[in-house]
Design a protein around this motif. Structure first.
Motif, PDB file in Angstrom:
ATOM      1  N   ARG A 105      28.303  37.452  43.009  1.00 50.41           N
ATOM      2  CA  ARG A 105      28.771  38.780  42.600  1.00 50.41           C
ATOM      3  C   ARG A 105      27.742  39.449  41.684  1.00 50.41           C
ATOM      4  O   ARG A 105      27.393  40.617  41.879  1.00 50.41           O
ATOM      5  N   GLU A 106      27.242  38.705  40.705  1.00 52.96           N
ATOM      6  CA  GLU A 106      26.236  39.253  39.796  1.00 52.96           C
ATOM      7  C   GLU A 106      24.942  39.576  40.536  1.00 52.96           C
ATOM      8  O   GLU A 106      24.265  40.561  40.229  1.00 52.96           O
ATOM      9  N   GLU A 109      25.332  42.882  42.295  1.00 57.17           N
ATOM     10  CA  GLU A 109      25.272  44.000  41.348  1.00 57.17           C
ATOM     11  C   GLU A 109      23.845  44.250  40.880  1.00 57.17           C
ATOM     12  O   GLU A 109      23.441  45.402  40.678  1.00 57.17           O
ATOM     13  N   THR A 130      31.697  35.859  48.544  1.00 53.64           N
ATOM     14  CA  THR A 130      31.628  36.665  47.323  1.00 53.64           C
ATOM     15  C   THR A 130      30.466  37.646  47.338  1.00 53.64           C
ATOM     16  O   THR A 130      30.624  38.841  47.037  1.00 53.64           O
ATOM     17  N   ARG A 133      30.809  40.360  50.171  1.00 56.19           N
ATOM     18  CA  ARG A 133      31.930  41.256  49.876  1.00 56.19           C
ATOM     19  C   ARG A 133      31.560  42.263  48.789  1.00 56.19           C
ATOM     20  O   ARG A 133      31.847  43.455  48.896  1.00 56.19           O
ATOM     21  N   ARG A 134      30.879  41.768  47.730  1.00 55.25           N
ATOM     22  CA  ARG A 134      30.499  42.671  46.643  1.00 55.25           C
ATOM     23  C   ARG A 134      29.424  43.649  47.096  1.00 55.25           C
ATOM     24  O   ARG A 134      29.454  44.837  46.697  1.00 55.25           O
ATOM     25  N   GLU A 137      31.279  46.351  48.844  1.00 59.27           N
ATOM     26  CA  GLU A 137      31.995  47.202  47.887  1.00 59.27           C
ATOM     27  C   GLU A 137      31.068  48.202  47.214  1.00 59.27           C
ATOM     28  O   GLU A 137      31.474  49.338  46.910  1.00 59.27           O
ATOM     29  N   LEU A 138      29.832  47.794  46.987  1.00 57.26           N
ATOM     30  CA  LEU A 138      28.858  48.639  46.302  1.00 57.26           C
ATOM     31  C   LEU A 138      28.121  49.585  47.251  1.00 57.26           C
ATOM     32  O   LEU A 138      27.262  50.355  46.819  1.00 57.26           O
TER      33      LEU A 138
END
Length: 238
Positions: A105-106, A109, A130, A133-134, A137-138
């Protein structure tokens, strides 16, 4: 402390050396083995441009097998989960390597914050979703190439029973949910662990810890950060 390491052989040997340096006695029980797909990695590199993302050192080891075919791609920016994987990429010759300090996740980002245009994710199978998916989302555009898979290794149940009961480990290290699941599916291992009420089951993350049977969670420890340094730091507190 006697510490049982369940990682694949290559990674397990590296962890064993770190445990010795910390004054512990490592015991090795590989429960998975990597199978690298060099053709998939090479095709993915040759048909894409832009940055590369890896969430495991096994992806870097797959690239290492490409030899000179990798050279034209070493100038591509590489994003990795954790400094250990990042260091392997640097040793391989990548010029620009960035590491997230946390999980997938990090890493997602970090990539989004760097406004990466094109991204190739060199992934394994199985894997947690994870990171992908992130990224979604971004709104990050990316492609995925599965360049390795982790195959289960089935140890002899009698060998495991001897290992656990003859001179029991004080702790067991779990780095992935797959490996933890493989361990607890070994015939008889749950009942054997119930005979060792003081044993510590140390997991890299909450996701990994989900594979620990509820009846054994009294001895469960979860790393404060999903990296080996944080995981091994828990041994000092036991």
């Amino acid at each position: 402390m006697r510490v049982l390491v369940t990682r694949p052989a290559h990674s397990g040997e590296r962890t064993a050396q770190r445990l010795r340096e910390l004054g512990h006695e490592p015991l090795l029980l590989p429960l998975t083995r990597p199978v690298h797909d060099m053709a998939a990695a090479r095709q993915a590199l040759e048909t894409t441009t832009g940055a590369i993302a890896v969430t495991s050192a096994e992806a870097v080891r797959t690239l290492q097998s490409l030899g000179e075919a990798l050279t034209p791609h070493l100038s591509r920016r590489l994003f990795a989960v954790g400094e250990t994987t990042a260091d392997e990429a640097r040793r391989l010759g990548f010029h620009s390597v960035s590491a997230s300090s946390g999980s997938g996740r990090e890493l997602a980002e970090m990539i989004a914050a760097n406004k990466v245009d094109r991204l190739l994710y060199l992934a394994g199978n199985p894997r947690a979703d994870t990171f992908e998916r992130r990224l979604t989302e971004l709104g990050q555009h990316f492609s995925v190439a599965e360049c390795y898979r982790m195959e289960p290794v089935a140890p002899n149940p009698e060998t495991v029973a001897t290992l656990l009961l003859s001179n029991p480990p004080d702790a067991v290290l779990f780095y992935s949910r797959q490996t933890a699941g493989n361990f607890f599916h070994i015939p008889g291992v749950e009942s054997l662990l119930l005979q060792l009420p003081k044993i510590h089951l140390i997991c890299l993350s909450n996701t990994v810890a989900e594979a620990v049977p509820p009846v054994l969670r009294k001895g469960l420890e979860i790393s404060p950060m999903p990296d080996e340094k944080s995981l091994l730091s828990l041994l000092r507190r036991l």
